[in-house]
Design an enzyme around this catalytic site. Structure first.
Site, PDB file in Angstrom:
ATOM      1  CG  MET A 161      -1.996   1.101   1.214  1.00  0.00           C
ATOM      2  SD  MET A 161      -3.051   1.110  -0.240  1.00  0.00           S
ATOM      3  CE  MET A 161      -4.289  -0.121   0.201  1.00  0.00           C
ATOM      4  N   GLY A 162       1.640   1.407  -1.099  1.00  0.00           N
ATOM      5  CA  GLY A 162       2.350   2.661  -1.320  1.00  0.00           C
ATOM      6  C   GLY A 162       1.440   3.620  -2.058  1.00  0.00           C
ATOM      7  CB  ILE A 171       1.179   2.565  -7.223  1.00  0.00           C
ATOM      8  CG1 ILE A 171       2.221   3.486  -7.872  1.00  0.00           C
ATOM      9  CG2 ILE A 171       0.391   1.819  -8.302  1.00  0.00           C
ATOM     10  CD1 ILE A 171       3.316   2.751  -8.635  1.00  0.00           C
ATOM     11  NE  ARG A 183      10.856  -3.197 -10.564  1.00  0.00           N
ATOM     12  CZ  ARG A 183      10.124  -2.159 -10.941  1.00  0.00           C
ATOM     13  NH1 ARG A 183       8.880  -2.348 -11.351  1.00  0.00           N
ATOM     14  NH2 ARG A 183      10.622  -0.936 -10.923  1.00  0.00           N
ATOM     15  CD  GLU A 188       9.959  -7.272 -16.992  1.00  0.00           C
ATOM     16  OE1 GLU A 188       8.927  -7.415 -16.305  1.00  0.00           O
ATOM     17  OE2 GLU A 188      10.526  -6.165 -17.145  1.00  0.00           O
ATOM     18  CG  HIS A 222       7.877  -3.535 -16.951  1.00  0.00           C
ATOM     19  ND1 HIS A 222       8.930  -4.101 -16.274  1.00  0.00           N
ATOM     20  CD2 HIS A 222       7.424  -2.540 -16.152  1.00  0.00           C
ATOM     21  CE1 HIS A 222       9.101  -3.480 -15.120  1.00  0.00           C
ATOM     22  NE2 HIS A 222       8.183  -2.522 -15.024  1.00  0.00           N
TER      23      HIS A 222
END
Length: 319
Positions: free
Chosen positions: A155-156, A158, A238, A267, A286
């Site tokens: 819960m940052g 974003i 990530r 990736e 991404h």
């Protein structure tokens, strides 16, 4: 002699013009191909500043071989590609691009959730392949989003932005975070739970946590088995947070209903990647922060930070 700047991916001329007025600027010539490691090491040896991408490994070797380097501006909010401890030891300032991409990444995350739940990509492919011959009651029937429970892991800023969007769909919002956020609970009406409770109760599990020692490999067979068999798993954080083989088996066995992925363990991926062969998986390359407005703002912030450090001033955002 002017300080020199090396940019590891081709950027628009309008972005780098402010730097060219005062500094020597060199730039990798390709937009879609990462700069090879040997070239990056060579360019860094004499550079005063680097403007880098997540795909560029800024490790102890590079930092110790770059005596003139003063600042690295990473075109991302994440910085798991940079050895922060080594940078501190050699006195190199590390900058990233937080905040400017928060709302854009939240848009993409919720869009990925919707596309996976309502089988939008699968339906698009169905009609374009000429398979739509008639209407039927359960044709490409997906899952409702409104009034369901979403569990946000991380819960940052974003995560908070995704929670606000979820509230617009009358969703019950659970979250798990390293530290509890009472103000967010009060302001957004979200509920803190343990990690295990979040997995068992959520209809949508959305990963927005940073990659670190605590989160790497966080999702294994055990975690997917705790989830509802009707649950959708979304990873917009990530790739290494998730054991992809475990996720693949969970989808194949029906332990969960599907997954939406904007990130992968390694990736880029190719067309043989087992997860993207599954109809229940929506895969993106991404692009969480990839709107034109936001990417230009991120580039501008990198330029601002480099300019500040090379002029002896404090950068706007540093780690």
């Amino acid at each position: 002699m002017k300080p020199s700047i090396y940019i590891t991916r081709k950027l628009p001329e309008s972005v780098i013009t402010p730097l060219q007025k005062e500094f020597e600027v060199d730039m990798w010539e390709h937009e879609d191909v990462p700069v090879p490691r040997d070239i990056l090491l060579h360019k860094a040896e004499s550079a005063s500043a680097l403007l880098t991408m997540l795909s560029d490994k800024i490790d102890r070797e590079l930092l110790q071989k770059s005596p003139s380097l003063r600042v690295v501006a990473n075109l991302a909010v994440g910085h798991d590609n940079i050895d922060l401890e080594a940078a501190k030891e050699v006195g190199v300032t590390i900058c990233n691009t937080p905040d400017v991409l928060t709302e854009t990444t939240a848009d993409l995350t919720f869009g990925l959730l919707m596309a996976t739940a309502r089988r939008i990509v699968e339906a698009d492919r169905y009609i374009k392949e000429g398979k739509w011959k008639s209407w039927s009651p359960l044709l490409l029937a997906g899952l409702d989003i409104h009034h369901k429970t979403i569990g946000i892991v991380g819960m940052g800023s974003i995560g908070e932005a995704v929670a606000r969007r979820a509230k617009g769909f009358n969703m019950n919002v659970l979250y798990h975070n390293r530290s509890r956020k009472h103000a967010v609970e009060r302001d957004l009406g979200v509920h803190y739970t343990t990690f295990e409770e979040l997995l068992t109760q959520s209809d949508f599990v959305v990963v927005l946590a940073p990659l670190n020692e605590d989160t790497e490999g966080m999702f294994q067979d055990e975690q997917f088995l705790l989830m509802k068999d009707t649950a959708i798993f979304i990873n917009a954080a990530r790739g290494p947070i998730v054991n992809e083989e475990a996720l693949e088996q969970a989808v194949k066995r029906g332990d969960i209903a599907g997954a939406g992925l904007d990130v992968f363990e390694v990736e880029p991926i190719d067309a043989d990647h087992p997860l993207i062969k599954l109809d229940q998986v929506v895969a993106l390359p991404h692009i969480g922060s990839s709107s034109k407005e936001t990417r230009y703002e991120m580039m501008a912030l990198c330029v601002e930070n480099i300019h500040a450090v090379l002029k002896g001033n404090k950068p706007r955002t540093s780690l």
